[in-house]
Scaffold this motif. Structure first.
Motif, PDB file in Angstrom:
ATOM      1  N   GLY A  90      34.876  43.021  47.441  1.00 19.26           N
ATOM      2  CA  GLY A  90      35.890  43.250  46.426  1.00 19.26           C
ATOM      3  C   GLY A  90      36.466  44.647  46.598  1.00 19.26           C
ATOM      4  O   GLY A  90      35.773  45.552  47.069  1.00 19.26           O
ATOM      5  N   PHE A  91      37.728  44.821  46.230  1.00 27.00           N
ATOM      6  CA  PHE A  91      38.406  46.106  46.406  1.00 27.00           C
ATOM      7  C   PHE A  91      38.957  46.609  45.073  1.00 27.00           C
ATOM      8  O   PHE A  91      39.582  45.856  44.325  1.00 27.00           O
ATOM      9  N   VAL A  92      38.734  47.899  44.818  1.00 32.86           N
ATOM     10  CA  VAL A  92      39.374  48.594  43.704  1.00 32.86           C
ATOM     11  C   VAL A  92      39.994  49.859  44.286  1.00 32.86           C
ATOM     12  O   VAL A  92      39.295  50.656  44.919  1.00 32.86           O
ATOM     13  N   PHE A  93      41.299  50.046  44.070  1.00 34.76           N
ATOM     14  CA  PHE A  93      42.001  51.185  44.650  1.00 34.76           C
ATOM     15  C   PHE A  93      42.364  52.206  43.582  1.00 34.76           C
ATOM     16  O   PHE A  93      42.224  51.958  42.383  1.00 34.76           O
ATOM     17  N   GLN A  94      42.857  53.360  44.032  1.00 34.84           N
ATOM     18  CA  GLN A  94      43.273  54.401  43.099  1.00 34.84           C
ATOM     19  C   GLN A  94      44.398  53.875  42.199  1.00 34.84           C
ATOM     20  O   GLN A  94      44.408  54.123  41.006  1.00 34.84           O
ATOM     21  N   HIS A  95      45.344  53.163  42.797  1.00 36.45           N
ATOM     22  CA  HIS A  95      46.371  52.474  42.014  1.00 36.45           C
ATOM     23  C   HIS A  95      45.915  51.029  41.845  1.00 36.45           C
ATOM     24  O   HIS A  95      45.395  50.424  42.782  1.00 36.45           O
ATOM     25  N   HIS A  96      46.113  50.488  40.670  1.00 30.66           N
ATOM     26  CA  HIS A  96      45.550  49.170  40.361  1.00 30.66           C
ATOM     27  C   HIS A  96      46.180  48.026  41.158  1.00 30.66           C
ATOM     28  O   HIS A  96      45.544  47.002  41.369  1.00 30.66           O
ATOM     29  N   TYR A  97      47.435  48.169  41.592  1.00 32.66           N
ATOM     30  CA  TYR A  97      48.146  47.132  42.347  1.00 32.66           C
ATOM     31  C   TYR A  97      48.169  45.792  41.633  1.00 32.66           C
ATOM     32  O   TYR A  97      48.082  44.735  42.255  1.00 32.66           O
ATOM     33  N   LEU A  98      48.305  45.831  40.314  1.00 31.30           N
ATOM     34  CA  LEU A  98      48.499  44.591  39.579  1.00 31.30           C
ATOM     35  C   LEU A  98      49.938  44.122  39.755  1.00 31.30           C
ATOM     36  O   LEU A  98      50.847  44.923  39.988  1.00 31.30           O
ATOM     37  N   ILE A  99      50.147  42.815  39.623  1.00 33.30           N
ATOM     38  CA  ILE A  99      51.501  42.265  39.665  1.00 33.30           C
ATOM     39  C   ILE A  99      52.081  42.377  38.259  1.00 33.30           C
ATOM     40  O   ILE A  99      51.585  41.741  37.322  1.00 33.30           O
ATOM     41  N   SER A 100      53.092  43.206  38.103  1.00 35.35           N
ATOM     42  CA  SER A 100      53.563  43.593  36.768  1.00 35.35           C
ATOM     43  C   SER A 100      54.078  42.409  35.956  1.00 35.35           C
ATOM     44  O   SER A 100      53.975  42.407  34.726  1.00 35.35           O
ATOM     45  N   ALA A 101      54.632  41.407  36.616  1.00 37.46           N
ATOM     46  CA  ALA A 101      55.175  40.254  35.891  1.00 37.46           C
ATOM     47  C   ALA A 101      54.089  39.273  35.449  1.00 37.46           C
ATOM     48  O   ALA A 101      54.369  38.356  34.678  1.00 37.46           O
ATOM     49  N   PHE A 102      52.860  39.462  35.932  1.00 42.52           N
ATOM     50  CA  PHE A 102      51.760  38.559  35.620  1.00 42.52           C
ATOM     51  C   PHE A 102      50.939  39.098  34.452  1.00 42.52           C
ATOM     52  O   PHE A 102      50.880  40.304  34.213  1.00 42.52           O
ATOM     53  N   THR A 103      50.273  38.185  33.759  1.00 37.89           N
ATOM     54  CA  THR A 103      49.353  38.585  32.703  1.00 37.89           C
ATOM     55  C   THR A 103      48.048  39.095  33.307  1.00 37.89           C
ATOM     56  O   THR A 103      47.794  38.932  34.515  1.00 37.89           O
ATOM     57  N   ALA A 104      47.219  39.687  32.453  1.00 35.52           N
ATOM     58  CA  ALA A 104      45.902  40.140  32.909  1.00 35.52           C
ATOM     59  C   ALA A 104      45.128  38.968  33.509  1.00 35.52           C
ATOM     60  O   ALA A 104      44.512  39.082  34.570  1.00 35.52           O
ATOM     61  N   LEU A 105      45.157  37.814  32.829  1.00 38.63           N
ATOM     62  CA  LEU A 105      44.443  36.636  33.310  1.00 38.63           C
ATOM     63  C   LEU A 105      44.954  36.198  34.677  1.00 38.63           C
ATOM     64  O   LEU A 105      44.167  35.910  35.589  1.00 38.63           O
ATOM     65  N   GLU A 106      46.257  36.154  34.842  1.00 35.34           N
ATOM     66  CA  GLU A 106      46.840  35.719  36.111  1.00 35.34           C
ATOM     67  C   GLU A 106      46.510  36.687  37.244  1.00 35.34           C
ATOM     68  O   GLU A 106      46.265  36.266  38.379  1.00 35.34           O
ATOM     69  N   ASN A 107      46.494  37.980  36.942  1.00 36.60           N
ATOM     70  CA  ASN A 107      46.135  38.968  37.966  1.00 36.60           C
ATOM     71  C   ASN A 107      44.699  38.799  38.416  1.00 36.60           C
ATOM     72  O   ASN A 107      44.402  38.887  39.616  1.00 36.60           O
TER      73      ASN A 107
END
Length: 240
Positions: A90-107
């Motif tokens: 699993g990867f966690v980066f300094q920037h979260h790289y979430l998809i802004s148009a997606f919900t927390a669940l979808e990410n």
């Protein structure tokens, strides 16, 4: 306890065969046991990022062996490496790289969607469970843009765990956060490590956080350091 990660004589060179050939990693040997919470430190240009890319199967070493969960990755093809990376790391980066148009669940569901190619109820249940675990169950339907930096990084941690990896690589995971949010994310990772047994290897410049890890690995000029920082201000902790 078994080793999750083993590196044997790992070397990495760039521009091989040219007059400007440069070796960045000079025979790295290290191992990380299952359930450890390890800090990887070193100055800029020391080779940390190159080493992390090799451990994460994002790059190949020039020579040496990399074992993950006891399996030698040396001769794996690209497709096999991609599958192993998706399931074991699993990867966690300094920037979260979430998809802004997606919900927390979808990410959080995204790695499972990439792996399986479709959404099913089991995936949603798994993502919900992890959002509850990181304290964000009530924000499951919030878009990433409507969450604080600390909340976004918690979503990123949940996403890193969704495939149930044995090893999480975290590259400056608190670097973009204020001190309170950084503490919350660090404590979350420590709790996951303690309660779920997930192994963490964290790259950080924050020595106060590094000293709270089980062990410190220092990279200096492409080599593993002597371990002097592992004993610094850490009473009762032997140097490794």
């Amino acid at each position: 306890m078994a080793d999750v990660l083993v590196l044997e004589a790992i070397r990495k060179s760039y521009a091989i065969g040219t007059p400007v050939e440069t070796e960045v990693l000079h025979g790295i040997d290290l191992s990380v046991r299952a359930g450890e919470f390890v800090a990887l430190i070193g100055p800029s240009g020391s080779g940390k990022s190159t080493l992390l890319n090799i451990i994460g199967l994002l790059d190949r070493p020039t020579s040496g062996r990399l074992l993950i969960n006891g399996g030698d990755t040396t001769e794996l093809g690209d497709a096999e490496r991609t599958r192993l990376r998706g399931h074991a790391i699993g990867f966690v980066f300094q920037h979260h790289y979430l998809i802004s148009a997606f919900t927390a669940l979808e990410n959080v569901m995204m790695p499972m969607l990439v792996d399986r190619g479709r959404v099913d109820g089991q995936m949603e249940g798994r993502a919900d469970e992890l959002l509850e675990w990181v304290g964000l169950g009530r924000w499951r339907n919030n878009r990433a843009t409507n969450m604080s930096g600390g909340q976004q990084q918690r979503v990123a941690v949940a996403r890193a765990l969704v495939m149930d990896p044995t090893l999480v690589l975290a590259d400056e995971p608190t670097g973009n956060l204020d001190s309170a949010s950084a503490e919350g994310v660090f404590e979350l990772m420590r709790r996951i490590n303690a309660e779920r047994g997930t192994t963490f290897l964290i790259v950080t410049h924050n020595l106060s956080l590094a000293r709270r890890c089980d062990r410190i690995i220092e990279v200096v000029d492409g080599r593993i350091g002597a371990g002097r920082l592992d004993a610094l201000d850490r009473p009762g902790k032997p140097a490794h």
